[in-house]
Design a protein around this motif. Sequence first.
Motif, PDB file in Angstrom:
ATOM      1  N   CYS A  57      30.035  -4.449  20.088  1.00  0.00           N
ATOM      2  CA  CYS A  57      31.264  -4.967  20.703  1.00  0.00           C
ATOM      3  C   CYS A  57      32.192  -5.456  19.602  1.00  0.00           C
ATOM      4  O   CYS A  57      33.405  -5.258  19.647  1.00  0.00           O
ATOM      5  CB  CYS A  57      30.979  -6.140  21.629  1.00  0.00           C
ATOM      6  N   CYS A  60      34.777  -3.034  17.798  1.00  0.00           N
ATOM      7  CA  CYS A  60      36.043  -2.725  18.469  1.00  0.00           C
ATOM      8  C   CYS A  60      36.889  -3.968  18.694  1.00  0.00           C
ATOM      9  O   CYS A  60      38.092  -3.859  18.880  1.00  0.00           O
ATOM     10  CB  CYS A  60      35.790  -2.079  19.829  1.00  0.00           C
ATOM     11  N   HIS A  61      36.255  -5.120  18.737  1.00  0.00           N
ATOM     12  CA  HIS A  61      36.977  -6.332  19.138  1.00  0.00           C
ATOM     13  C   HIS A  61      37.257  -7.280  17.978  1.00  0.00           C
ATOM     14  O   HIS A  61      37.501  -8.458  18.222  1.00  0.00           O
ATOM     15  CB  HIS A  61      36.193  -7.074  20.233  1.00  0.00           C
ATOM     16  N   SER A 124      40.104  -6.297  34.804  1.00  0.00           N
ATOM     17  CA  SER A 124      40.393  -7.534  34.073  1.00  0.00           C
ATOM     18  C   SER A 124      40.504  -8.716  35.033  1.00  0.00           C
ATOM     19  O   SER A 124      40.502  -8.544  36.260  1.00  0.00           O
ATOM     20  CB  SER A 124      41.685  -7.360  33.271  1.00  0.00           C
ATOM     21  N   PHE A 131      41.520   0.337  30.457  1.00  0.00           N
ATOM     22  CA  PHE A 131      41.445   1.691  29.899  1.00  0.00           C
ATOM     23  C   PHE A 131      39.990   1.942  29.499  1.00  0.00           C
ATOM     24  O   PHE A 131      39.361   1.091  28.879  1.00  0.00           O
ATOM     25  CB  PHE A 131      42.374   1.752  28.682  1.00  0.00           C
ATOM     26  N   MET A 134      37.448   1.245  26.390  1.00  0.00           N
ATOM     27  CA  MET A 134      36.455   0.179  26.549  1.00  0.00           C
ATOM     28  C   MET A 134      35.370   0.795  27.435  1.00  0.00           C
ATOM     29  O   MET A 134      35.627   1.123  28.600  1.00  0.00           O
ATOM     30  CB  MET A 134      37.129  -1.036  27.209  1.00  0.00           C
ATOM     31  N   SER A 167      47.615  -3.629  25.952  1.00  0.00           N
ATOM     32  CA  SER A 167      47.629  -2.186  25.724  1.00  0.00           C
ATOM     33  C   SER A 167      48.804  -1.590  26.501  1.00  0.00           C
ATOM     34  O   SER A 167      49.127  -2.060  27.591  1.00  0.00           O
ATOM     35  CB  SER A 167      46.340  -1.547  26.250  1.00  0.00           C
TER      36      SER A 167
END
Length: 326
Positions: A57, A60-61, A124, A131, A134, A167
């Motif tokens: 994780c 990407c974060h 969310s 998207f 993820m 995004s």
Amino acid sequence: MKKFAYVVLTLAVLAGGGFGWLASKKPQAAPPSDIKVEVTEARLERGRYLFEHLADCEGCHSPRDWSKYAGPVIAGQRGSGFEFPAELGLPGKVVSANLTSDPETGLGAWTDGEILRALREGVSKDGRALFNFMPYEHYAHMSDEDAYSLVVYLRTLPPVRRVMPRSELIFPVKYLVNDLPRPLSGPVAPVSKADKVKYGEYLVTIGECKTCHSKLDKGVPVAGREFGGGEEFRFGDLLVRSANITPDNETGIGTWSEDRFVAKFKGFSEMTAENAPPMNQSNFTIMMWLGLSRLEEEDLRAIYAYLRTVPAVRNAVDSHPQPGTY
Ligand code: HEC
Ligand code: HEC
């Protein structure tokens, strides 16, 4: 950093007049559960293992230092979000969220149920569809226990106050994503380690190996090319192609023994953000060797066992082409 598990643009949807419908459609979403995940030491450690190693994780974060081998996470900014570079070819501006415990810019004010829903169902806190870069469609297979462990771990991520932009996907992807989230149909049981191949498949799913290691078409592995490598990842002037990890003897890892496979990963286990060598075209990679080298040996052996069962794909890959040839 991983690539595009994004929307298949089915012409059928567009041609079938379903498009206007999608533009106004709200994602399929169940209300977040009101669960309060119990904190235990075992869950905290398991959550850390998933976040920093298996599921990456953090890759990407988090902002990362791409001047060093495999792009280690920048100290003090773990989990605080990242805007993906345009040259990756994603459909628009893609920004991963700040997952730290900061109440205003991170997940500090989210309930456990809201985090669980975003992670495995793609919705969310405010109800918008995420998207699928993820990889929530893959995390839908994550056991309840593993998902709870991530919640426990995320609560301990030191707060970093950092507002990440939203995004902004291009048309028509920004509408098509509304059709992706799916509520879970029930509890997700853990996969038993006793079945080595099945357990390995679970690890490969949560580790997202297939997305990077297959030739992709609009973010989806091309049928028959799964794990055959050759997908290109650009970062500035640098380019790497993913390796063929199918059991093909000549172009894949067919001749690798289980011990050789484990040793390849463990060869990076002394590498840290501090001592990682500089990265250039001859060694450029986005494979998370630092994180994956810390996987338990038993897990690496299960991953190997599963990879032996995928169909061999004949595809010779030059992962690090000479500058000027690409
Ligand atoms: C391949 C890259 C990638 C990986 C791996 C990844 N994420 Fe994400 N994540 C993203 C992106 C990009 C978004 C934002 C998507 C959007 O804006 O629609 C996101 C969004 C989220 C959100 C929702 C945040 C919000 O504000 O809506 C949560 C929670 C989250 N990720 C948790 C995780 C956890 C936990 C893991 C590991 C199990 C993980 N992510 C792995 C890329 C990734
Ligand atoms: C973010 C993309 C990405 C993900 C995710 C990823 N890999 Fe890789 N992997 C690469 C790239 C690119 C290479 C080639 C460059 C290198 O060796 O570092 C590679 C190389 C490898 C190699 C070396 C093969 C060889 O011939 O030397 C193995 C083995 C491997 N990956 C296994 C895995 C497994 C198992 C997973 C899932 C746990 C995984 N990878 C996830 C991108 C990825």
